[in-house]
Motif scaffolding. Structure first.
Motif, PDB file in Angstrom:
ATOM      1  N   ALA A 145      58.330  60.397  14.908  1.00 16.28           N
ATOM      2  CA  ALA A 145      56.894  60.139  15.136  1.00 16.28           C
ATOM      3  C   ALA A 145      56.473  58.854  14.421  1.00 16.28           C
ATOM      4  O   ALA A 145      55.748  58.014  14.963  1.00 16.28           O
ATOM      5  CB  ALA A 145      56.067  61.323  14.642  1.00 16.28           C
ATOM      6  N   ARG A 146      56.958  58.694  13.207  1.00 20.44           N
ATOM      7  CA  ARG A 146      56.631  57.527  12.401  1.00 20.44           C
ATOM      8  C   ARG A 146      57.140  56.246  13.082  1.00 20.44           C
ATOM      9  O   ARG A 146      56.421  55.245  13.195  1.00 20.44           O
ATOM     10  CB  ARG A 146      57.272  57.708  11.016  1.00 20.44           C
ATOM     11  CG  ARG A 146      57.193  56.534  10.096  1.00 20.44           C
ATOM     12  CD  ARG A 146      55.809  56.450   9.483  1.00 20.44           C
ATOM     13  NE  ARG A 146      55.601  55.132   8.902  1.00 20.44           N
ATOM     14  CZ  ARG A 146      55.709  54.870   7.611  1.00 20.44           C
ATOM     15  NH1 ARG A 146      56.018  55.832   6.766  1.00 20.44           N
ATOM     16  NH2 ARG A 146      55.500  53.663   7.158  1.00 20.44           N
ATOM     17  N   MET A 147      58.375  56.307  13.574  1.00 17.58           N
ATOM     18  CA  MET A 147      58.956  55.132  14.234  1.00 17.58           C
ATOM     19  C   MET A 147      58.179  54.743  15.490  1.00 17.58           C
ATOM     20  O   MET A 147      57.916  53.573  15.726  1.00 17.58           O
ATOM     21  CB  MET A 147      60.398  55.438  14.644  1.00 17.58           C
ATOM     22  CG  MET A 147      61.374  55.077  13.586  1.00 17.58           C
ATOM     23  SD  MET A 147      63.059  55.215  14.139  1.00 17.58           S
ATOM     24  CE  MET A 147      63.032  56.460  15.335  1.00 17.58           C
ATOM     25  N   CYS A 148      57.846  55.755  16.283  1.00 20.25           N
ATOM     26  CA  CYS A 148      57.116  55.463  17.522  1.00 20.25           C
ATOM     27  C   CYS A 148      55.763  54.837  17.200  1.00 20.25           C
ATOM     28  O   CYS A 148      55.333  53.890  17.853  1.00 20.25           O
ATOM     29  CB  CYS A 148      56.916  56.746  18.336  1.00 20.25           C
ATOM     30  SG  CYS A 148      58.440  57.397  19.009  1.00 20.25           S
ATOM     31  N   ARG A 149      55.117  55.389  16.180  1.00 20.06           N
ATOM     32  CA  ARG A 149      53.807  54.867  15.793  1.00 20.06           C
ATOM     33  C   ARG A 149      53.944  53.431  15.276  1.00 20.06           C
ATOM     34  O   ARG A 149      53.185  52.535  15.671  1.00 20.06           O
ATOM     35  CB  ARG A 149      53.212  55.765  14.701  1.00 20.06           C
ATOM     36  CG  ARG A 149      51.749  55.536  14.430  1.00 20.06           C
ATOM     37  CD  ARG A 149      51.300  56.270  13.202  1.00 20.06           C
ATOM     38  NE  ARG A 149      51.851  55.649  11.992  1.00 20.06           N
ATOM     39  CZ  ARG A 149      51.899  56.269  10.802  1.00 20.06           C
ATOM     40  NH1 ARG A 149      51.496  57.510  10.678  1.00 20.06           N
ATOM     41  NH2 ARG A 149      52.394  55.639   9.759  1.00 20.06           N
ATOM     42  N   ASP A 150      54.916  53.210  14.411  1.00 25.97           N
ATOM     43  CA  ASP A 150      55.095  51.871  13.822  1.00 25.97           C
ATOM     44  C   ASP A 150      55.417  50.835  14.897  1.00 25.97           C
ATOM     45  O   ASP A 150      54.837  49.756  14.935  1.00 25.97           O
ATOM     46  CB  ASP A 150      56.221  51.895  12.784  1.00 25.97           C
ATOM     47  CG  ASP A 150      55.824  52.648  11.522  1.00 25.97           C
ATOM     48  OD1 ASP A 150      54.633  52.998  11.395  1.00 25.97           O
ATOM     49  OD2 ASP A 150      56.704  52.889  10.677  1.00 25.97           O
ATOM     50  N   GLN A 153      52.796  49.343  17.530  1.00 26.94           N
ATOM     51  CA  GLN A 153      51.865  48.276  17.130  1.00 26.94           C
ATOM     52  C   GLN A 153      52.298  46.926  17.689  1.00 26.94           C
ATOM     53  O   GLN A 153      51.499  46.003  17.788  1.00 26.94           O
ATOM     54  CB  GLN A 153      51.832  48.148  15.610  1.00 26.94           C
ATOM     55  CG  GLN A 153      51.391  49.376  14.887  1.00 26.94           C
ATOM     56  CD  GLN A 153      51.338  49.102  13.403  1.00 26.94           C
ATOM     57  OE1 GLN A 153      50.275  48.868  12.869  1.00 26.94           O
ATOM     58  NE2 GLN A 153      52.496  49.106  12.768  1.00 26.94           N
ATOM     59  N   PHE A 154      53.574  46.796  18.006  1.00 27.46           N
ATOM     60  CA  PHE A 154      54.125  45.488  18.356  1.00 27.46           C
ATOM     61  C   PHE A 154      54.301  45.262  19.856  1.00 27.46           C
ATOM     62  O   PHE A 154      54.246  44.143  20.316  1.00 27.46           O
ATOM     63  CB  PHE A 154      55.483  45.292  17.652  1.00 27.46           C
ATOM     64  CG  PHE A 154      55.365  45.221  16.170  1.00 27.46           C
ATOM     65  CD1 PHE A 154      55.196  44.001  15.541  1.00 27.46           C
ATOM     66  CD2 PHE A 154      55.372  46.374  15.407  1.00 27.46           C
ATOM     67  CE1 PHE A 154      55.057  43.931  14.167  1.00 27.46           C
ATOM     68  CE2 PHE A 154      55.233  46.309  14.037  1.00 27.46           C
ATOM     69  CZ  PHE A 154      55.063  45.096  13.411  1.00 27.46           C
ATOM     70  N   GLY A 155      54.571  46.332  20.569  1.00 23.38           N
ATOM     71  CA  GLY A 155      54.828  46.137  21.996  1.00 23.38           C
ATOM     72  C   GLY A 155      54.523  47.390  22.788  1.00 23.38           C
ATOM     73  O   GLY A 155      54.241  48.445  22.221  1.00 23.38           O
ATOM     74  N   GLU A 156      54.598  47.264  24.090  1.00 23.97           N
ATOM     75  CA  GLU A 156      54.302  48.399  24.959  1.00 23.97           C
ATOM     76  C   GLU A 156      55.544  49.217  25.269  1.00 23.97           C
ATOM     77  O   GLU A 156      55.440  50.338  25.763  1.00 23.97           O
ATOM     78  CB  GLU A 156      53.686  47.908  26.275  1.00 23.97           C
ATOM     79  CG  GLU A 156      52.292  47.375  26.079  1.00 23.97           C
ATOM     80  CD  GLU A 156      51.662  46.911  27.371  1.00 23.97           C
ATOM     81  OE1 GLU A 156      52.354  46.947  28.414  1.00 23.97           O
ATOM     82  OE2 GLU A 156      50.494  46.512  27.318  1.00 23.97           O
ATOM     83  N   SER A 170      63.883  49.179  19.191  1.00 25.07           N
ATOM     84  CA  SER A 170      63.375  47.800  19.117  1.00 25.07           C
ATOM     85  C   SER A 170      62.170  47.617  20.019  1.00 25.07           C
ATOM     86  O   SER A 170      62.042  48.292  21.049  1.00 25.07           O
ATOM     87  CB  SER A 170      64.430  46.799  19.593  1.00 25.07           C
ATOM     88  OG  SER A 170      65.673  47.078  19.034  1.00 25.07           O
ATOM     89  N   THR A 171      61.339  46.662  19.618  1.00 25.93           N
ATOM     90  CA  THR A 171      60.209  46.300  20.474  1.00 25.93           C
ATOM     91  C   THR A 171      59.832  44.858  20.204  1.00 25.93           C
ATOM     92  O   THR A 171      60.216  44.295  19.176  1.00 25.93           O
ATOM     93  CB  THR A 171      59.009  47.233  20.244  1.00 25.93           C
ATOM     94  OG1 THR A 171      57.999  46.945  21.212  1.00 25.93           O
ATOM     95  CG2 THR A 171      58.420  47.045  18.856  1.00 25.93           C
ATOM     96  N   ALA A 178      60.182  43.868  16.293  1.00 24.17           N
ATOM     97  CA  ALA A 178      60.514  44.845  15.255  1.00 24.17           C
ATOM     98  C   ALA A 178      61.745  45.624  15.676  1.00 24.17           C
ATOM     99  O   ALA A 178      61.939  45.903  16.863  1.00 24.17           O
ATOM    100  CB  ALA A 178      59.337  45.796  15.037  1.00 24.17           C
ATOM    101  N   ASN A 179      62.582  45.933  14.684  1.00 24.01           N
ATOM    102  CA  ASN A 179      63.794  46.723  14.924  1.00 24.01           C
ATOM    103  C   ASN A 179      63.928  47.771  13.837  1.00 24.01           C
ATOM    104  O   ASN A 179      63.726  47.470  12.657  1.00 24.01           O
ATOM    105  CB  ASN A 179      65.042  45.834  14.830  1.00 24.01           C
ATOM    106  CG  ASN A 179      65.070  44.793  15.915  1.00 24.01           C
ATOM    107  OD1 ASN A 179      65.274  45.112  17.076  1.00 24.01           O
ATOM    108  ND2 ASN A 179      64.822  43.550  15.532  1.00 24.01           N
TER     109      ASN A 179
END
Lengths: 257, 13
Positions: A145-150, A153-156, A170-171, A178-179
Motif C-alpha cells: 500500500a505504501r509503495m503504491c501510494r508513494d 505521486q510521480f506517474g499514472e 517503477s514510475t 522513481a524506483n
C-alpha cells in the motif's frame, strides 16, 4: 432461507471498504459453500472476486441458492450503523426482494435491524481459468500500500518487473522518476513481514496506479498480499482473509500501442 | 501505453 452470522461485523465492514471504490453495485451469490461475489468495474479494467466460506461464519444456513443484488452505497450506509464489536447477521427469505442486517451488541443489550431492498442486476460474469503464473510475489500488505501510494505521486502507471534478483516497481512523470526494489527476505522469522518471490520466468508489466491504489483498500483484511503475474495477462492481487476466504482483484495491463 | 480491458483476456459467461 438464507442466514449468515459473523461474530465480528468488522470483517464485513472491511470487505465493503475494499470494494466500494471499484463497484457501485454487485451480486452476492450464496449457496452451501458460502458467499461469492464477482464483478467488474464500469470500465471493465478491473474485477473483484470475493469468497467468504460458510465455515468461516459462526452460523451459516442456505437452504436454496440465493442471489442478492445489492447497491453497495446503501450497504455501506447500513454497515456504518454497526459497532465494530457487534455481531452481524444477514438474512433473506427464498426469492425475497429484501435482505435484513441484524446487529447485536456484545452484551445483547442493543439489537438493531436494517432491511434493504435488493436489485435485479444483470451483470457480466467472466470465466477466469485456473492459471499457473510465471511470478508470484508475497509481501506485507502495508508495504504494498505504501509503495503504491508513494509511486502514484510521480506517474499514472507503475511498471512491475520481476526477475531472479527481486521485484522492481517503477514510475515516471512530469517531475521525474522513481524506483523501488525489493529483494526476497533473507531469513524468514515472521512470515507476515517477509517478501517471498517465486519466479519461473521474468515478467515485466505496466498497470494503472489508480486501480492498484483502489486494491490497497483491502490492506486491513490481511497482513500479506500476493501478486501473481505472467506475460500479457492480467495481474492478480490477492488478500487472504484469515479463517474465512479471500478477496482477489484482477487488473488488465497497459500495453504499447 | 494504452489500457486494455479484462474482456480481451477472459470470456464472458
Amino acid at each position: 432461507m438464507f442466514e449468515a452470522r459473523l461474530l465480528k461485523s468488522s470483517i464485513l465492514k472491511k470487505v465493503l471498504e475494499a470494494i466500494k471504490d471499484l463497484l457501485t453495485q454487485a451480486t452476492f451469490d450464496c449457496d452451501d459453500n458460502g458467499i461469492q461475489l464477482q464483478a467488474m468495474d464500469n470500465s471493465h479494467v478491473a474485477l473483484v472476486s470475493l469468497l467468504l466460506r460458510a465455515d468461516g461464519f459462526d452460523k451459516y444456513r442456505c437452504d436454496r441458492n440465493v442471489t442478492m443484488g445489492m447497491n453497495l452505497g446503501s450497504m455501506t450506509k447500513i454497515l456504518k450503523c454497526a459497532g465494530d464489536k457487534d455481531t452481524v447477521t444477514m438474512k433473506a427469505q427464498d426469492n425475497a426482494d429484501t435482505v435484513t442486517f441484524v446487529f447485536e451488541s456484545p452484551n445483547q443489550e442493543k439489537v438493531s435491524d436494517y432491511e434493504m431492498k435488493l436489485m435485479n442486476l444483470d451483470l457480466e460474469h467472466l470465466g477466469i481459468p485456473e492459471t499457473e503464473y510465471s511470478c508470484t510475489i508475497r509481501m506485507p500488505s502495508a508495504e504494498f500500500a505504501r509503495m503504491c501510494r508513494d509511486l502514484s505521486q510521480f506517474g499514472e502507471s507503475i511498471v512491475i518487473s520481476c526477475t531472479k534478483e527481486g521485484v522492481k516497481f517503477s514510475t515516471s512523470g512530469d517531475i521525474g522518476s522513481a524506483n523501488i526494489k525489493l529483494a526476497q527476505t533473507a531469513s524468514i522469522d515472521k512470515e507476515d513481514e517477509a517478501v517471498i518471490i517465486e519466479m519461473d520466468e521474468p515478467v515485466t508489466l505496466t498497470f494503472a496506479c489508480q486501480y492498484l491504489n483502489y486494491f490497497t483498500k483491502a490492506t486491513s483484511l490481511s497482513p500479506q498480499v500476493q501478486l501473481s503475474m505472467s506475460a500479457d495477462v492480467p495481474l492478480v492481487v490477492e488478500y487472504r482473509i484469515p479463517d474465512i476466504g479471500h478477496i482477489r482483484y484482477y487488473l488488465a495491463p497497459k500495453i504499447e500501442e | 501505453m494504452s489500457q486494455t480491458t479484462l474482456t480481451k483476456f477472459y470470456n464472458t459467461r
